[in-house]
Scaffold this motif. Structure first.
Motif, PDB file in Angstrom:
ATOM      1  N   ARG A  10       0.423  -1.083  -0.150  1.00  0.00           N
ATOM      2  CA  ARG A  10       0.099   0.174   0.232  1.00  0.00           C
ATOM      3  C   ARG A  10       0.541   1.035  -0.136  1.00  0.00           C
ATOM      4  NH1 ARG A  10       0.128  -2.879   4.365  1.00  0.00           N
ATOM      5  NH2 ARG A  10       1.016  -2.346   6.281  1.00  0.00           N
ATOM      6  N   PRO A  11       0.573   2.644  -0.031  1.00  0.00           N
ATOM      7  CA  PRO A  11       1.423   3.273  -0.380  1.00  0.00           C
ATOM      8  C   PRO A  11       1.482   4.061   1.350  1.00  0.00           C
ATOM      9  CG  PRO A  11      -1.095   4.450  -1.624  1.00  0.00           C
ATOM     10  CD  PRO A  11      -0.491   2.585  -0.930  1.00  0.00           C
ATOM     11  N   VAL A  12       3.115   4.103   1.723  1.00  0.00           N
ATOM     12  CA  VAL A  12       3.254   4.723   2.414  1.00  0.00           C
ATOM     13  C   VAL A  12       4.436   5.799   2.356  1.00  0.00           C
ATOM     14  CG1 VAL A  12       4.927   3.815   4.361  1.00  0.00           C
ATOM     15  CG2 VAL A  12       3.745   2.209   3.417  1.00  0.00           C
ATOM     16  N   VAL A  13       4.415   6.614   3.402  1.00  0.00           N
ATOM     17  CA  VAL A  13       5.518   7.810   2.962  1.00  0.00           C
ATOM     18  C   VAL A  13       6.277   7.336   4.475  1.00  0.00           C
ATOM     19  CG1 VAL A  13       5.256  10.196   3.993  1.00  0.00           C
ATOM     20  CG2 VAL A  13       3.409   9.538   2.877  1.00  0.00           C
ATOM     21  N   ASP A  20      15.701  16.161   6.998  1.00  0.00           N
ATOM     22  CA  ASP A  20      13.501  16.946   6.351  1.00  0.00           C
ATOM     23  C   ASP A  20      13.165  16.334   5.075  1.00  0.00           C
ATOM     24  OD1 ASP A  20      11.782  18.116   7.593  1.00  0.00           O
ATOM     25  OD2 ASP A  20      12.582  19.836   6.981  1.00  0.00           O
ATOM     26  N   VAL A  21      13.508  15.283   4.200  1.00  0.00           N
ATOM     27  CA  VAL A  21      12.785  14.977   3.541  1.00  0.00           C
ATOM     28  C   VAL A  21      11.877  13.825   3.842  1.00  0.00           C
ATOM     29  CG1 VAL A  21      13.524  13.452   0.848  1.00  0.00           C
ATOM     30  CG2 VAL A  21      14.743  15.559   2.448  1.00  0.00           C
ATOM     31  N   ALA A  22      10.720  13.587   2.824  1.00  0.00           N
ATOM     32  CA  ALA A  22       9.439  12.274   2.682  1.00  0.00           C
ATOM     33  C   ALA A  22       9.526  12.192   0.977  1.00  0.00           C
ATOM     34  CB  ALA A  22       8.537  13.321   2.878  1.00  0.00           C
ATOM     35  N   PHE A  23       9.253  11.070   1.362  1.00  0.00           N
ATOM     36  CA  PHE A  23       8.695  10.784   0.016  1.00  0.00           C
ATOM     37  C   PHE A  23       7.875   9.663  -0.392  1.00  0.00           C
ATOM     38  CE2 PHE A  23      12.208   8.112   0.804  1.00  0.00           C
ATOM     39  CZ  PHE A  23      12.399   7.102   0.701  1.00  0.00           C
ATOM     40  N   LEU A  24       7.134   9.274  -1.121  1.00  0.00           N
ATOM     41  CA  LEU A  24       5.642   8.546  -1.294  1.00  0.00           C
ATOM     42  C   LEU A  24       5.940   7.821  -1.970  1.00  0.00           C
ATOM     43  CD1 LEU A  24       2.753   8.119  -0.561  1.00  0.00           C
ATOM     44  CD2 LEU A  24       1.695   9.110  -2.531  1.00  0.00           C
ATOM     45  N   THR A  25       5.800   5.974  -1.785  1.00  0.00           N
ATOM     46  CA  THR A  25       6.305   5.134  -2.518  1.00  0.00           C
ATOM     47  C   THR A  25       4.983   4.118  -1.898  1.00  0.00           C
ATOM     48  OG1 THR A  25       8.054   3.851  -2.771  1.00  0.00           O
ATOM     49  CG2 THR A  25       7.769   3.870  -1.157  1.00  0.00           C
ATOM     50  N   ARG A  26       5.379   2.816  -2.517  1.00  0.00           N
ATOM     51  CA  ARG A  26       4.573   1.540  -2.389  1.00  0.00           C
ATOM     52  C   ARG A  26       5.126   0.945  -1.222  1.00  0.00           C
ATOM     53  NH1 ARG A  26      -0.408   1.167  -3.775  1.00  0.00           N
ATOM     54  NH2 ARG A  26      -0.322  -0.900  -3.235  1.00  0.00           N
ATOM     55  N   SER A  27       4.882  -0.256  -0.351  1.00  0.00           N
ATOM     56  CA  SER A  27       5.760  -0.843   0.873  1.00  0.00           C
ATOM     57  C   SER A  27       4.686  -1.767   1.650  1.00  0.00           C
ATOM     58  CB  SER A  27       6.213   0.012   1.409  1.00  0.00           C
ATOM     59  OG  SER A  27       6.832  -0.349   2.037  1.00  0.00           O
ATOM     60  N   VAL A  35       0.729  10.682   8.687  1.00  0.00           N
ATOM     61  CA  VAL A  35       0.386  11.764   8.307  1.00  0.00           C
ATOM     62  C   VAL A  35      -0.069  12.445   6.820  1.00  0.00           C
ATOM     63  CG1 VAL A  35       3.116  11.395   6.176  1.00  0.00           C
ATOM     64  CG2 VAL A  35       2.809  13.875   7.619  1.00  0.00           C
ATOM     65  N   GLU A  36      -0.678  13.799   6.884  1.00  0.00           N
ATOM     66  CA  GLU A  36      -1.492  14.042   5.424  1.00  0.00           C
ATOM     67  C   GLU A  36      -0.369  14.178   4.580  1.00  0.00           C
ATOM     68  OE1 GLU A  36      -4.167  18.401   4.358  1.00  0.00           O
ATOM     69  OE2 GLU A  36      -4.342  17.354   6.580  1.00  0.00           O
ATOM     70  N   TRP A  37      -0.289  13.696   3.078  1.00  0.00           N
ATOM     71  CA  TRP A  37       0.471  13.971   2.659  1.00  0.00           C
ATOM     72  C   TRP A  37      -0.436  15.017   1.212  1.00  0.00           C
ATOM     73  CZ3 TRP A  37       5.758  13.037   1.653  1.00  0.00           C
ATOM     74  CH2 TRP A  37       5.573  12.878   0.112  1.00  0.00           C
ATOM     75  N   GLU A  38       1.162  15.758   0.621  1.00  0.00           N
ATOM     76  CA  GLU A  38       0.441  16.745  -0.393  1.00  0.00           C
ATOM     77  C   GLU A  38      -0.648  16.800  -0.769  1.00  0.00           C
ATOM     78  OE1 GLU A  38       3.845  16.232  -2.568  1.00  0.00           O
ATOM     79  OE2 GLU A  38       5.381  17.414  -1.511  1.00  0.00           O
ATOM     80  N   ASP A  39      -1.065  15.382  -1.053  1.00  0.00           N
ATOM     81  CA  ASP A  39      -2.805  15.387  -1.782  1.00  0.00           C
ATOM     82  C   ASP A  39      -3.507  15.887  -1.200  1.00  0.00           C
ATOM     83  OD1 ASP A  39      -2.216  13.239  -0.653  1.00  0.00           O
ATOM     84  OD2 ASP A  39      -2.246  12.268  -2.727  1.00  0.00           O
ATOM     85  N   TYR A  43      -1.780   8.896   4.743  1.00  0.00           N
ATOM     86  CA  TYR A  43      -1.399   8.010   4.652  1.00  0.00           C
ATOM     87  C   TYR A  43      -0.696   7.679   6.360  1.00  0.00           C
ATOM     88  CZ  TYR A  43      -1.257   8.724  -0.202  1.00  0.00           C
ATOM     89  OH  TYR A  43      -2.054   9.113  -1.364  1.00  0.00           O
ATOM     90  N   PRO A  44       0.253   5.600   6.211  1.00  0.00           N
ATOM     91  CA  PRO A  44       0.634   5.600   7.302  1.00  0.00           C
ATOM     92  C   PRO A  44       3.138   6.310   6.744  1.00  0.00           C
ATOM     93  CG  PRO A  44       0.057   4.109   6.329  1.00  0.00           C
ATOM     94  CD  PRO A  44      -0.284   4.609   5.275  1.00  0.00           C
ATOM     95  N   VAL A  45       3.180   6.829   7.663  1.00  0.00           N
ATOM     96  CA  VAL A  45       4.161   8.082   7.744  1.00  0.00           C
ATOM     97  C   VAL A  45       5.561   6.387   8.815  1.00  0.00           C
ATOM     98  CG1 VAL A  45       4.120   9.065  10.012  1.00  0.00           C
ATOM     99  CG2 VAL A  45       5.671   9.126   7.879  1.00  0.00           C
ATOM    100  N   VAL A  46       6.054   6.712   8.303  1.00  0.00           N
ATOM    101  CA  VAL A  46       7.513   5.245   8.876  1.00  0.00           C
ATOM    102  C   VAL A  46       9.327   6.562   8.813  1.00  0.00           C
ATOM    103  CG1 VAL A  46       9.263   3.336   8.118  1.00  0.00           C
ATOM    104  CG2 VAL A  46       7.221   3.302   7.694  1.00  0.00           C
TER     105      VAL A  46
END
Length: 86
Positions: A10-13, A20-27, A35-39, A43-46
């Motif tokens: 599923r999508p995970v940040v 201080d960088v974050a990226f959204l990917t599937r995991s 966390v609330e993402w830019e869209d 999403y769950p955040v790790v």
């Protein structure tokens, strides 16, 4: 073929706190934090300790060893003739 043996992807940040960088990917990684993402979606955040944004190999801040100093120290200790014998 067996069903229901693979973990759910599923999508995970992933968030690198050091850079201080974050990226959204599937995991398949799980997390209770979100966390609330830019869209606008949540999403769950790790949190990770190091990523390509902060790793010395990828950022170009890796150290270069002084091999010339080591060679000179070897020659001083054992003599120049010892370095050329082999």
């Amino acid at each position: 073929m067996r069903t229901d043996i693979h973990p759910v992807s599923r999508p995970v940040v992933f968030r690198d706190r050091a850079a201080d960088v974050a990226f959204l990917t599937r995991s398949t990684a799980r997390s209770d934090k979100t966390v609330e993402w830019e869209d606008g979606a949540v999403y769950p955040v790790v949190d990770v300790e190091i990523s390509s944004a902060s790793h010395p190999f990828y950022t170009g801040t890796s150290r270069v060893l002084d091999t010339a100093g080591r060679v000179e120290r070897f020659e001083r200790r054992y003599g120049r003739a010892a370095a050329h014998r082999s």
